[in-house]
Design an enzyme around this catalytic site. Structure first.
Site, short mmCIF file in Angstrom:
data_model
loop_
_atom_site.label_atom_id
_atom_site.label_comp_id
_atom_site.label_asym_id
_atom_site.label_seq_id
_atom_site.Cartn_x
_atom_site.Cartn_y
_atom_site.Cartn_z
N LYS A 39 -5.81 -2.03 7.88
CA LYS A 39 -5.02 -2.86 8.79
C LYS A 39 -3.71 -2.18 9.20
O LYS A 39 -3.04 -2.62 10.12
CB LYS A 39 -4.70 -4.19 8.06
CG LYS A 39 -3.97 -5.21 8.87
CD LYS A 39 -3.66 -6.43 7.99
CE LYS A 39 -2.83 -7.47 8.73
NZ LYS A 39 -2.44 -8.59 7.85
N THR A 41 -0.83 -2.03 7.30
CA THR A 41 0.35 -2.83 6.94
C THR A 41 1.50 -1.85 6.73
O THR A 41 1.34 -0.64 6.92
CB THR A 41 0.12 -3.60 5.62
OG1 THR A 41 0.01 -2.64 4.56
CG2 THR A 41 -1.14 -4.45 5.68
N LEU A 86 -10.50 -0.46 -1.53
CA LEU A 86 -9.15 -0.28 -2.09
C LEU A 86 -8.10 -1.12 -1.39
O LEU A 86 -6.98 -1.26 -1.91
CB LEU A 86 -8.72 1.19 -1.99
CG LEU A 86 -9.52 2.20 -2.80
CD1 LEU A 86 -10.35 3.07 -1.87
CD2 LEU A 86 -8.63 3.06 -3.67
N ALA A 87 -8.38 -1.64 -0.19
CA ALA A 87 -7.35 -2.36 0.57
C ALA A 87 -6.82 -3.51 -0.26
O ALA A 87 -7.58 -4.32 -0.79
CB ALA A 87 -7.93 -2.87 1.88
N SER A 90 -0.28 -4.38 -2.97
CA SER A 90 -0.32 -3.70 -4.26
C SER A 90 1.00 -3.69 -5.04
O SER A 90 1.05 -3.11 -6.12
CB SER A 90 -0.78 -2.26 -4.05
OG SER A 90 0.21 -1.52 -3.35
N THR A 138 -7.17 -2.90 -11.14
CA THR A 138 -6.03 -2.40 -11.90
C THR A 138 -6.11 -2.83 -13.36
O THR A 138 -6.72 -3.86 -13.69
CB THR A 138 -4.73 -2.96 -11.27
OG1 THR A 138 -3.64 -2.74 -12.15
CG2 THR A 138 -4.81 -4.47 -11.02
N TYR A 180 0.45 -10.64 -8.26
CA TYR A 180 -0.39 -9.49 -7.91
C TYR A 180 -1.60 -9.40 -8.83
O TYR A 180 -2.75 -9.35 -8.39
CB TYR A 180 0.44 -8.19 -7.97
CG TYR A 180 -0.40 -6.93 -8.01
CD1 TYR A 180 -1.21 -6.58 -6.93
CD2 TYR A 180 -0.41 -6.09 -9.13
CE1 TYR A 180 -2.00 -5.42 -6.96
CE2 TYR A 180 -1.18 -4.93 -9.17
CZ TYR A 180 -1.98 -4.60 -8.09
OH TYR A 180 -2.76 -3.47 -8.13
N LYS A 184 -5.64 -9.83 -8.11
CA LYS A 184 -6.63 -8.78 -8.36
C LYS A 184 -7.70 -9.29 -9.34
O LYS A 184 -8.89 -9.01 -9.18
CB LYS A 184 -5.96 -7.52 -8.92
CG LYS A 184 -5.09 -6.77 -7.94
CD LYS A 184 -5.85 -6.16 -6.77
CE LYS A 184 -6.76 -5.02 -7.14
NZ LYS A 184 -7.35 -4.36 -5.93
N LYS A 219 7.47 2.08 -5.05
CA LYS A 219 6.99 2.25 -6.42
C LYS A 219 7.92 3.22 -7.16
O LYS A 219 8.57 4.06 -6.54
CB LYS A 219 5.55 2.78 -6.42
CG LYS A 219 4.57 1.94 -5.60
CD LYS A 219 4.07 0.73 -6.35
CE LYS A 219 3.33 -0.28 -5.49
NZ LYS A 219 2.16 0.18 -4.81
N HIS A 314 7.94 -9.47 -16.51
CA HIS A 314 7.67 -8.03 -16.59
C HIS A 314 6.77 -7.68 -17.77
O HIS A 314 7.16 -7.82 -18.94
CB HIS A 314 9.03 -7.31 -16.74
CG HIS A 314 9.00 -5.87 -16.43
ND1 HIS A 314 10.14 -5.10 -16.37
CD2 HIS A 314 7.98 -5.03 -16.16
CE1 HIS A 314 9.82 -3.86 -16.07
NE2 HIS A 314 8.51 -3.79 -15.95
#
Ligand code: NAD
Ligand code: TYD
Length: 374
Positions: A39, A41, A86-87, A90, A138, A180, A184, A219, A314
């Site tokens: 897409k 992004t 994979l899209a 993330s 993941t 996230y 997933k 990241k 976290h």
């Protein structure tokens, strides 16, 4: 239509890991048709694939994975027999701010691909014969581990004997904490459900943190390399004591190639580096490496380290046991971490134009909104 031996859609091929997968497949298999569906992004960037964009066996299609009709039409047009998915959205920090986008793309988008693939493949005389839906996930779906062994120690494949049951295994129960990882996890369940319910030939892999060229600088590693270069503060969440298991992205792409071809249907494979680092330790390695490669005194930029409010929820530690992949398919990481990080830092410093293009425009607004008030 040219007689390619396989016709594979790679979703998210313009992103970080996807671009390495596309490059590997396009170069290694000239007799395969590789269709990169993305897409574009904020995280998708066709500059990641400049070197293969003119290859005769490569096609880019700009598409949202949630667009069921468009994807079904593409399956028919290209007679797709393999999907490497994979899209995704993330980034954990973005998921904390905007969980709906993660549910839409990661859950509904995956379901849309599955349903379109099902309808198309079931319409063929040979049905699922020779087909494959490979979903990239993941290690974060497993939740978090404790710091029960000397964190920051780079382990090897014998670490399980020393530290016992202290890794994510394929049998570990899902326990996601962030929006996230929850999205997933949900997509992984849908993929497995399509095997169990309809007999679709699916595979799921769960990988640890990747690093290497072409990663979007939100990241940890590319963000910090870029900040050190500009002498901007390095926002370390909490005390910097969280532990991640780092794998060089090209080793992940090699694993994906291997598993797509040789992995057993309906199986899950964990992919990791047995390479655990406390954040603060990896940050210090990155600072020293950037300083040295920029000709600054090594360690001169340590004062950029700025401890900020911790990420909500976290996860303390991720660590993958990838012995199944090693024993079944013979995969193991090829690159030592010291070499991988050196090459990675060098790549970002040598490709400042790539970084500057990304960090112009909306990036600055994003950066300010993420770190404001921390
Ligand atoms: P990324 O954010 O760099 O790239 C994601 C790509 O997906 C981008 O090109 C983006 O344009 C595309 N995309 C996003 N939404 C889309 C949509 N609705 N339709 C079509 N395309 C869309 O991500 P990444 O780090 O390369 O991760 C790729 C996959 O690997 C993800 O599924 C992620 O969950 C998984 N993963 C990543 C890591 C890691 O360390 N980066 C580790 C394990 C697993
Ligand atoms: P990240 O690269 O976002 O990957 P993930 O959250 O998927 O593991 O973060 C890696 C680690 O670094 C994680 O423990 C959060 C931490 N981190 C910081 O301390 N500061 C930062 O600015 C970022 C982006 C991450």
């Amino acid at each position: 239509m040219k007689n390619y031996t396989r016709r594979i859609v790679v979703t998210g091929g313009a992103g970080f890991i996807g671009s390495h997968v596309v490059r590997l497949l396009v170069n290694k298999y000239p007799d395969y048709r590789i269709i990169n569906l993305d897409k574009l992004t904020y995280a998708g960037n066709l500059a990641n694939l400049k070197d293969v964009e003119d290859a005769p066996n490569y096609r880019f299609v700009k598409m949202d994975i949630c667009d069921f009709d468009a994807f079904y039409a593409l399956m028919q047009e290209e007679q797709v027999d393999g999907i490497i998915h994979l899209a995704a959205e993330s980034h954990v920090d973005r998921s904390i701010k905007d969980p709906f986008t993660f549910a839409r793309t990661n859950v509904m988008g995956t379901l849309s691909l599955l349903q379109a693939a099902k309808l198309y493949w079931e319409s063929l005389p040979e049905k699922y014969e020779g087909k494959r839906f490979y979903h990239i996930s993941t290690d974060e779906v497993y939740g978090a581990l404790e710091l029960t062994h000397p964190e920051g120690v780079a382990c090897d494949f014998s670490a399980h004997e020393v530290y016992g049951d202290d890794f994510f295994r394929e049998s570990t129960k899902y326990n996601p904490h962030s929006p996230y990882s929850a999205s997933k996890a949900s997509s992984d369940h849908f993929v497995r459900a399509f095997h169990d319910t309809y007999g679709m030939p699916t595979i799921v892999t769960n990988c640890s943190n990747n690093y290497g060229p072409y990663q979007f600088p939100e990241k940890l590693i590319p963000l910090f390399i870029n900040n050190i270069r500009h002498r901007r503060p390095l926002p370390v969440y909490g005390k910097g004591e969280n532990v991640r298991d780092w794998l060089y992205v090209v080793d992940h792409a090699r694993a994906i190639d291997l598993i797509f071809h040789k992995g057993r249907i309906a199986e899950t494979y964990n992919i990791g580096g047995f390479n655990e680092w406390k954040n603060i330790d990896i940050i210090k390695v990155v600072i020293r490496t950037v300083d040295r490669l920029l000709g600054r005194p090594e360690g001169a930029d340590m004062d950029l380290i700025t401890y900020v409010t911790d990420r909500a929820g976290h996860d303390l530690r991720y660590a993958i046991d990838s012995r199944k992949l090693k024993s079944e398919l013979g995969w193991e990481p090829t690159l030592q971490f010291e070499q991988g990080i050196e090459e990675t830092v060098k790549w970002y410093l040598d490709n400042q134009k790539w970084m500057d293009n990304i960090t112009s425009g909306d990036y600055e607004k994003y950066y300010e909104s993420m770190y404001a008030g921390r």
